[in-house]
Every structure is written in structure tokens, then in C-alpha cells.
Enzyme design. Structure first.
Site, PDB file in Angstrom:
ATOM      1  N   HIS A   1      13.685 -43.507 -26.180  1.00 57.40           N
ATOM      2  CA  HIS A   1      14.278 -42.923 -27.396  1.00 57.40           C
ATOM      3  C   HIS A   1      13.829 -43.678 -28.650  1.00 57.40           C
ATOM      4  CE1 HIS A   1      17.036 -41.013 -24.494  1.00 57.40           C
ATOM      5  NE2 HIS A   1      17.056 -42.214 -23.936  1.00 57.40           N
TER       6      HIS A   1
ATOM      7  N   SER B   1      -5.569 -44.266 -50.134  1.00 54.12           N
ATOM      8  CA  SER B   1      -4.968 -43.151 -50.856  1.00 54.12           C
ATOM      9  C   SER B   1      -5.684 -42.991 -52.187  1.00 54.12           C
ATOM     10  CB  SER B   1      -3.493 -43.465 -51.090  1.00 54.12           C
ATOM     11  OG  SER B   1      -3.013 -42.752 -52.202  1.00 54.12           O
TER      12      SER B   1
ATOM     13  N   LYS C   1      -2.822 -48.645 -50.056  1.00 52.24           N
ATOM     14  CA  LYS C   1      -2.634 -47.984 -48.767  1.00 52.24           C
ATOM     15  C   LYS C   1      -3.815 -48.183 -47.818  1.00 52.24           C
ATOM     16  CE  LYS C   1       0.296 -45.493 -47.662  1.00 52.24           C
ATOM     17  NZ  LYS C   1       0.575 -44.091 -48.017  1.00 52.24           N
TER      18      LYS C   1
ATOM     19  N   GLU D   1      -3.881 -39.732 -36.950  1.00 49.77           N
ATOM     20  CA  GLU D   1      -3.176 -38.507 -37.357  1.00 49.77           C
ATOM     21  C   GLU D   1      -4.020 -37.269 -37.092  1.00 49.77           C
ATOM     22  OE1 GLU D   1      -1.657 -39.159 -41.469  1.00 49.77           O
ATOM     23  OE2 GLU D   1      -1.923 -41.240 -40.897  1.00 49.77           O
TER      24      GLU D   1
ATOM     25  N   LYS E   1     -15.352 -16.988 -26.678  1.00 53.26           N
ATOM     26  CA  LYS E   1     -16.295 -18.038 -27.046  1.00 53.26           C
ATOM     27  C   LYS E   1     -15.807 -18.978 -28.133  1.00 53.26           C
ATOM     28  CE  LYS E   1     -19.831 -15.230 -25.290  1.00 53.26           C
ATOM     29  NZ  LYS E   1     -18.778 -14.217 -25.009  1.00 53.26           N
TER      30      LYS E   1
HETATM   31  N1  ARG Z   1     -21.514 -10.551 -26.363  1.00 54.81           N
HETATM   32  C1  ARG Z   1     -20.943  -9.977 -25.171  1.00 54.81           C
HETATM   33  C2  ARG Z   1     -19.811 -10.886 -24.657  1.00 54.81           C
HETATM   34  O1  ARG Z   1     -19.834 -12.020 -24.952  1.00 54.81           O
HETATM   35  C3  ARG Z   1     -21.965  -9.839 -24.120  1.00 54.81           C
HETATM   36  C4  ARG Z   1     -21.628  -8.809 -23.109  1.00 54.81           C
HETATM   37  C5  ARG Z   1     -21.687  -7.472 -23.742  1.00 54.81           C
HETATM   38  N2  ARG Z   1     -21.436  -6.470 -22.790  1.00 54.81           N
HETATM   39  C6  ARG Z   1     -21.105  -5.224 -23.108  1.00 54.81           C
HETATM   40  N3  ARG Z   1     -20.857  -4.434 -22.135  1.00 54.81           N
HETATM   41  N4  ARG Z   1     -21.064  -4.836 -24.366  1.00 54.81           N
HETATM   42  O2  ARG Z   1     -18.920 -10.456 -23.979  1.00 54.81           O
END
Ligand code: ARG
Length: 476
Positions: free
Chosen positions: A162, A283, A289, A296, A331
Site C-alpha cells: 500500500h 523544465s 528540475k 514517465e 498492421k
Molecule cells: N493489404 C491487404 C491486407 O493486408 C492484403 C490482402 C488483400 N486481400 C484482398 N482480398 N483484398 O489484408
């Protein structure tokens, strides 16, 4: 190139109109998936060789594709290389660039392949590479922690629950607690690597291909021990990336805890550690500082790693089998966690290495006036008292001491006898900081210097052993 006359790319053969600009814009991924280019080219090279070996294209065509792709792998390293958003993604960009170089034979590369199995392969190759890289950086942090723990020797510090002073521990023990956490993070990464066995190319868009391919050649060239056992799974599952993101979220959460400890240690109020100036900021307004921004930022960046995991879980959860374009949204979270870890792990390592502890101050904090309270209660238990009764007696004695502003160690024998009649007269003199610490040796994970020294040696041996495995390529 076939289909190129229509705006929207190579795959619009059956569509009469150009793609709507808003749809086109929503679909562009080359801005971020360009980082898969080396993996995409490696996959295409293996595919082009396989197409030749399988007799699906002539040896000469295969050679031309391989030459073109090899050249392209060099060309894209040029910082002035331009990715064309009109070509949507990295796959289309590279195929177009290849065809521009080698002519119509470039159009044969996509034989028996879909972007669905192509991107699944690219991502696995990329994941394999980052696992190696991040595994190494994580190893360095664990190594720094083990060394810091060794340097700390048997220096005591207060342990907290705590955020209230609780019982004395060793600084090395505190540091090794993070060592244990990160050891499990390493193991999680290794588990993931072991699951990256299947090579997805040949799964096509979803149902494989009727063309006589030899996917085992691609698998062999790219060092995958197995072929995908199910084409639908191979093109549509993202659980390996999710697992990486979960690993990243957990690791960042763990690093955030370490960062929070650093913020406390470096604060004026605690004032038990310092960092070199290079690892602090000042700072813009207050010249005195010295701020722990690194810690952080590590703490703050945990938020994005957690967000990335949640983002992809949410993308995947409602998708019907098999590929859906939603999957393109995997991605950015994936890459963001890769980048976050790539930044944070070396920073955390430098900070751990740079920490200079004020051992004298930590010791005096550990030697709290009431440090012996638990051990006094344990002493009464040894003398036959039920623990709850012992707890009450010692609690009353501590309250008395607080009131009178005296330390437990200065309590007179008569007072002790009054509050704790079963106590031995000189027990409070015996319950020194060192004695309290040394007594905690009943489990391997206890804070007794003897146990902690053994755990330090183990931690050092473990990282040394894992370094050897890494060098031998067996580990991440
Ligand atoms: N850029 C697409 C992805 O990352 C690649 C696959 C595309 N496939 C499709 N059927 N349009 O998913």
C-alpha cells in the site's frame, strides 16, 4: 500491365468503373505495410523459384523473376524510392515495379497465389524477425537488472505494501523481482516463436489452388518446418499477431511498474536514487528540475501497447471465416507495438544501468522505528501465543510508542513486560535489522541475504546461459 488502365489497381478486371476515391483512400495500406517489403520480396523469391521447379513457369521465366526481385530488393533500399498509393499496398507496388523492370513475365509471379496467403506469409516472416530482435533487447534488460542486483549486494531497503513501509527487504531482492517478471516475458516470446511453424503460402485466397505447386520448397527455403494444415485458418487467423500484442501489452505493463518505482525513487520525497543527467530532462520554466521523463514515457507508452492489443482483438472478434478486409487493420497496431518495444526496452536498460542508489539512506529507511513489530509478534507466537493475540499486544505497544515518540528498540523492559508479558526481556535488542532480514530464509524466495545472493547467482547464470543459446540460434 493488365487492368492498369482502370483506376484502383491490378485486380479490377471484372469491375466496370474506377474505384471511388474515398474507398480507394480507405483501402490504401502502402503507407504502413511498406515495411513488409523485405519479407514480401523474400516470399516472392521463394515462390518464383518454386513456380519454376514445379514447371508452372519456364526455367527462364523463373530466372527472370528471381533476377528482377533480387534487383528490386536492392532498389527499394534507396531512400528516394517512392511507394505509389494508387497501387494500394506493398504487394501491388512491388509487383508493378517488378513488371516495369522485367516486362510481361512479371505478371506470372502471382500464379497460384493470392494477396491473402501472401500477406499471411509476410507477417509471419516479419514476426519471426522482430521476435529475434525484441528477444535480444529484453535479454539485455534482464542482464542489466541481474548485474544491478549483484552490485546491490546485501544492502537493505524498506519493502512496501500500500506504499506504506511494511518490512525490510534487500534492494537486490526488489530488482530481482523485476528479473523474474521479465524472465516470464522472455518465455512468452519463446513460446510464440515455437508456434510460428506453419508456412501459409499455397492457401491461396482461402481454398488453396488446383495448380500443381510445391509449397514444401517454399517452406524449406524460408525455414518453416510445416505447411499450413488448413487454408482458411492460414489466411484469416491473426492470433499469432494477437499473441505478440498480448506479450507486448504485458511486457509494457511490467515495465510500467518498474518505471513507476523509478519515478518514486528519483522523487525528492523518496530521494533514494539518481540518474545520469543524460537520462533526465529539465523544465523549461524551473531550472532546478531534474525530471524522470524516461520513466514517465515508459509508463505512458504502456497505454499504447495495451490499446494495440485491444484494437486488434476488436477487429478480429466478429469476422466470419475466412479473409475479410478488416484484417488489413492488423498492421498499424502490430507495427506500433514493435516500435514501442524497440524504443522502450533499450531505454529501460540504460535507465537500470544508470541508476545510482543511495544505499545509506535506503538502509536508514529500512531500519524504521517499528521495523521489528512483525518479528516481535512472531517471537510471541514462538512463546505459545495465538498469532491474533500477539498481533493485538504488539499493536498496542506500537500505538504507545507512537504516542510517546519512541522507537521499539528503545522500549524499556518494564514497558515491554506490561504490553507483552510473554516476551523475553531483551528480545527487542536482538531484533536488529540484520537479524530480521537473516531470519527470512525459510523459502528460496525469501529476503535473507543468503537466499538473495543465491538468487542473484541464478539470475546471472540464467542470462549467461540464454546468451549462449541466442548465439547458437536456438532461442529468441
Ligand atoms: N493489404 C491487404 C491486407 O493486408 C492484403 C490482402 C488483400 N486481400 C484482398 N482480398 N483484398 O489484408
Amino acid at each position: 500491365m493488365v487492368g492498369q488502365d482502370k483506376k484502383g489497381g491490378l485486380a479490377r478486371s471484372r469491375l466496370a468503373q474506377d474505384v471511388d476515391p474515398f474507398l480507394a483512400k480507405a483501402g490504401v495500406s502502402v503507407g504502413f505495410d511498406q515495411r513488409l517489403a523485405p519479407q514480401d520480396l523474400a516470399g516472392s523469391l521463394a515462390h518464383a523459384r518454386m513456380l519454376g521447379a514445379a514447371g508452372l513457369i519456364s526455367p527462364e521465366e523463373s530466372r527472370l523473376l528471381v533476377e528482377g526481385l533480387t534487383q528490386l530488393a536492392q532498389d527499394i533500399k534507396d531512400p528516394t524510392w517512392v511507394w505509389d498509393p494508387d497501387l494500394e499496398d506493398v504487394h501491388m507496388n512491388l509487383e508493378k515495379a517488378l513488371t516495369d523492370r522485367i516486362g510481361p513475365v512479371g505478371a506470372k509471379l502471382h500464379t497460384a497465389r493470392s494477396r491473402n496467403d501472401q500477406v499471411a506469409l509476410d507477417e509471419r516472416l516479419y514476426l519471426r524477425q522482430v521476435i529475434g530482435q525484441i528477444g535480444q533487447e529484453l535479454w539485455e534488460l534482464r542482464s542489466a537488472l541481474a548485474q544491478k542486483a549483484q552490485q546491490a549486494g546485501s544492502a537493505p531497503m524498506p519493502g512496501y505494501t500500500h506504499l506504506q513501509r511494511a518490512q525490510p527487504i534487500l534492494l537486490a531482492h526488489h530488482l530481482l523481482a523485476y528479473g523474474q517478471v521479465l524472465k516470464r516475458d522472455s518465455a512468452r516470446l519463446r513460446d510464440l516463436k515455437a508456434r510460428l511453424k506453419e508456412m501459409p503460402l499455397g492457401s491461396g485466397a482461402l481454398a488453396g489452388t488446383g495448380l500443381p505447386i510445391k509449397p514444401e520448397l517454399v517452406a524449406q527455403e524460408l525455414s518453416f518446418p510445416e505447411l499450413a494444415a488448413n487454408s482458411l485458418d492460414a489466411v484469416s487467423s491473426r492470433d499469432l499477431i494477437l499473441e505478440f500484442l498480448a506479450f507486448g501489452a504485458i511486457l509494457m505493463t511490467n515495465l510500467s511498474r518498474l518505471a513507476e518505482d523509478m519515478v518514486l525513487w528519483l522523487s525528492t520525497e523518496f530521494g533514494v536514487a539518481e540518474l545520469p543527467d543524460s537520462l533526465t530532462t529539465s523544465s523549461s520554466m524551473m531550472p532546478q528540475k531534474k525530471n524522470p521523463d524516461g520513466a514517465e514515457l515508459i509508463r505512458g507508452k504502456a497505454g499504447r501497447a495495451i490499446g494495440n492489443l485491444v484494437a486488434l482483438l476488436t477487429v478480429v472478434k466478429g469476422l466470419p471465416m475466412a479473409y475479410n478486409r478488416d484484417l488489413q487493420e492488423d498492421k498499424e497496431p502490430f507495427f506500433d507495438t514493435v516500435d514501442t518495444l524497440g524504443l522502450v526496452l533499450p531505454l529501460a536498460t540504460k535507465m537500470v544501468e544508470g541508476l545510482r542508489f543511495n544505499l545509506a539512506k535506503l538502509r536508514s529507511m529500512a531500519d524504521d522505528p517499528y521495523v521489528a513489530a512483525t518479528d516481535l509478534a512472531d517471537h510471541l507466537v514462538r512463546r505459545g501465543l495465538p498469532f491474533r493475540v500477539a498481533h493485538q499486544q504488539v499493536g498496542a505497544l506500537v500505538a504507545f510508542c507512537v504516542e510517546k515518540n519512541i522507537a521499539l528498540r528503545d522500549v524499556e523492559a518494564a514497558t515491554l513486560a506490561e504490553f507483552c508479558p510473554e516476551a523475553e526481556a531483551n528480545i527487542l535488542k536482538e531484533l536488529t535489522l540484520e537479524a530480521i532480514l537473516a531470519a527470512r530464509d525459510k523459502t528460496p524466495g525469501g529476503v535473507a541475504p543468503r537466499q538473495v545472493a543465491a538468487r542473484v547467482q541464478e539470475a546471472l547464470a540464467e542470462v549467461a546461459e540464454e546468451k549462449n543459446q541466442t548465439l547458437a540460434g536456438e532461442s529468441v
